[in-house]
Design a protein around this motif. Structure first.
Motif, short mmCIF file in Angstrom:
data_model
loop_
_atom_site.label_atom_id
_atom_site.label_comp_id
_atom_site.label_asym_id
_atom_site.label_seq_id
_atom_site.Cartn_x
_atom_site.Cartn_y
_atom_site.Cartn_z
N ILE A 1 0.85 -1.18 0.00
CA ILE A 1 0.00 0.00 0.00
C ILE A 1 0.89 1.24 0.00
CG2 ILE A 1 -1.75 1.30 1.28
CD1 ILE A 1 -2.70 -1.37 2.47
N ASN A 2 0.68 2.08 -1.00
CA ASN A 2 1.46 3.31 -1.14
C ASN A 2 0.60 4.49 -0.75
OD1 ASN A 2 3.05 5.45 -1.88
ND2 ASN A 2 3.52 4.69 -3.94
N SER A 3 0.77 4.97 0.48
CA SER A 3 0.00 6.12 0.97
C SER A 3 0.75 7.43 0.77
CB SER A 3 -0.32 5.93 2.46
OG SER A 3 -1.08 4.75 2.66
N GLY A 4 1.90 7.37 0.13
CA GLY A 4 2.69 8.58 -0.11
C GLY A 4 4.08 8.46 0.47
N ILE A 5 5.05 9.00 -0.24
CA ILE A 5 6.45 8.96 0.20
C ILE A 5 6.66 10.00 1.29
CG2 ILE A 5 8.85 9.11 -0.54
CD1 ILE A 5 7.22 6.82 -1.81
N VAL A 6 7.23 9.56 2.42
CA VAL A 6 7.44 10.47 3.55
C VAL A 6 8.92 10.76 3.80
CG1 VAL A 6 5.32 9.71 4.68
CG2 VAL A 6 7.46 8.56 5.23
N ASN A 7 9.78 10.12 3.04
CA ASN A 7 11.23 10.27 3.26
C ASN A 7 11.92 10.06 1.93
OD1 ASN A 7 13.83 10.29 4.28
ND2 ASN A 7 13.71 8.22 5.12
N THR A 8 12.86 10.90 1.58
CA THR A 8 13.55 10.76 0.30
C THR A 8 15.03 10.39 0.45
OG1 THR A 8 14.05 13.12 0.18
CG2 THR A 8 11.98 12.37 -0.83
N VAL A 9 15.45 10.09 1.67
CA VAL A 9 16.84 9.69 1.92
C VAL A 9 16.87 8.19 2.20
CG1 VAL A 9 18.89 10.03 3.34
CG2 VAL A 9 17.37 11.97 2.85
N LEU A 10 17.52 7.43 1.35
CA LEU A 10 17.58 5.98 1.54
C LEU A 10 18.55 5.65 2.67
CD1 LEU A 10 17.67 4.64 -2.14
CD2 LEU A 10 15.74 5.43 -0.79
N PRO A 11 18.20 4.68 3.52
CA PRO A 11 19.05 4.35 4.67
C PRO A 11 20.37 3.72 4.25
CG PRO A 11 17.19 2.82 4.51
CD PRO A 11 16.95 3.89 3.51
N THR A 12 21.46 4.27 4.75
CA THR A 12 22.80 3.84 4.35
C THR A 12 23.08 2.39 4.69
OG1 THR A 12 23.64 6.10 4.63
CG2 THR A 12 25.27 4.31 4.61
N GLU A 13 22.71 1.97 5.89
CA GLU A 13 23.04 0.62 6.34
C GLU A 13 22.42 -0.44 5.44
OE1 GLU A 13 22.56 -2.28 10.26
OE2 GLU A 13 21.89 -0.20 10.36
N LEU A 14 21.15 -0.25 5.05
CA LEU A 14 20.49 -1.24 4.20
C LEU A 14 21.02 -1.18 2.77
CD1 LEU A 14 16.84 -0.82 5.51
CD2 LEU A 14 18.31 -2.82 5.81
#
Length: 416
Positions: free
Chosen positions: A73-86
């Motif tokens: 379910i895509n309710s909207g993007i809330v963050n545009t910085v991808l997590p470095t560790e993953l």
């Protein structure tokens, strides 16, 4: 750190069911950033899939899973910085660039991780999206991308990169106007991505040919999609059958996706019978060496099968010659195989001579990448005595319940 312990020398026989393709599901997961909602079926249980799901959830997606079915379910993007560790754990995190730019207009991507296979530049991705109206700034922490004017254009790739083709397809789907990709990758996974995006309302044609044509649309909607079977997993079990003198019925696969692999395996003397969604393989009494084995872009022999095929011919009668034409660093499994008594001469970083030996002997080895690790499993199954493979997290990136499937066909392999 988990490892495999293998007691070799068993003849493998029985049925194997192939899981969904790792290299298909990852770009499709990136595509769900652009859809309203999605239901994916035949999703393999892999660490790379789990990492991608964690990243998507970090960005605001709601994802649930039941067996091989995934509801998104895509309710909207809330963050545009991808997590470095993953992102540091997987190369395919770069595929999220196209989906994020198309849906959110910007993204910060840490430099991707994954297998170390030599030169795998991402410049081809960056130059393509720049041409479509994306501004890019690089720093020691990663890559910041922002859409200024997303516009379709004609892009001729200098090399048919799978990842770059997928990123352009994702971005072009929601770009203004028409995007044309010349010299694209032609892999079945590209065709599967086109099918998924079109089900959601995209307008793409030409995947699998020399030119992909994308007419941008304003938005994508809900869709349901079944991931294609994994052709590399299929090839892995084929080579495993030959190496162990076995006999396997491989089901839930697409033989038409691995013609080059089938042609190579047949040269060992194996009997292969092909049905629509399955195949039967019976190993020869003695494995024939193969004079010429060369990896290349699809539809030729995939580089992802190089290590497994090498393991298959370690005990062949005569000399086999392998040319690696994609990755100049895809050779780290060679010294590990030689520890087991193999006789592989590395002519240079891309060319190898495999001199067949009578026996392999189990010992402790280490997986340094996904497919090299699979090759070590095959070598261990065909060796005498006990083989311990360290660092199997690499292998679990691309094989769903690998040890359990091998146990079910008679292999003595244990995860400890």
């Amino acid at each position: 750190m988990d490892r495999y312990v293998i007691c070799g020398g068993e003849r493998l026989s029985g049925q194997v069911k192939i899981s969904g393709a790792k290299n298909a599901v990852l770009p499709i997961l990136a595509g769900t950033l652009m859809t309203k909602n999605a239901v994916l079926k035949n999703v393999p249980n892999l660490s790379d899939v789990a990492y991608t799901v964690e990243i998507l959830e970090n960005l605001g997606m709601n994802i649930t899973r039941e067996n091989d079915k995934m509801n998104i379910i895509n309710s909207g993007i809330v963050n545009t910085v991808l997590p470095t560790e993953l992102c540091s754990k997987m190369r395919s995190s770069i595929l999220l660039m196209g989906g994020m730019l198309a849906s959110a207009g910007e993204v910060t991507i840490p430099y991707p991780g994954g297998c170390s296979l030599g030169s795998r530049p991402i410049d081809i991705h960056l130059k393509a999206v720049e041409k479509m109206g994306v501004e890019i700034a690089e720093s020691s922490k990663g890559i910041y991308c922002k859409v200024r004017n997303l516009q379709g254009t004609k892009i001729k790739l200098p090399f048919p990169s799978v990842g770059a083709t997928e990123n352009i397809m994702l971005l072009g789907t929601l770009a203004k106007g028409v995007t044309i990709i010349e010299n694209p990758a032609k892999e079945p996974e590209i065709v599967d991505l086109q099918l998924f995006l079109n089900k959601a309302g995209g307008n793409i044609c030409g995947a699998g040919t020399n030119r992909i044509y994308i007419e941008g649309v304003k938005k994508l909607d809900w869709c349901e999609h079944t991931i294609i079977p994994d052709r590399i997993e299929t090839g892995t079990f084929m080579t495993m059958a030959v190496a162990t003198g076995g006999e396997l019925f491989i089901e839930s696969t697409e033989p038409k996706h691995l013609s080059a692999t089938i042609d190579i395996v047949k040269k060992t003397g194996a009997v292969i019978k092909i049905n629509k969604n399955s195949l039967y393989i019976d190993a020869p009494e003695k494995i024939n060496a193969i004079e010429k084995i060369a990896t290349n872009v699809y539809p030729k022999l995939p580089t992802d099968m190089q290590a497994e095929i090498m393991a298959m011919v370690l005990k062949a009668k005569g000399k086999s010659y392998i040319s690696e034409n994609i990755f100049n660093g895809r050779n780290k499994h060679i010294p590990e195989m030689n520890k087991m008594g193999a006789n592989i001469i590395q002519i240079d970083s891309r060319h190898f001579e495999v001199n067949g030996v009578d026996n392999l002997v189990g010992t402790e080895v280490e997986a340094t990448d996904l497919r090299g690790g699979a090759g070590l499993v095959i070598a261990g199954l065909s060796a005498e005595g006990e083989t311990t493979i360290k660092n199997i997290s690499h292998i679990e990136r691309g094989y769903d319940k690998f040890d359990e499937k091998i146990q079910a066909i008679g292999g003595k392999i244990y995860k400890v």
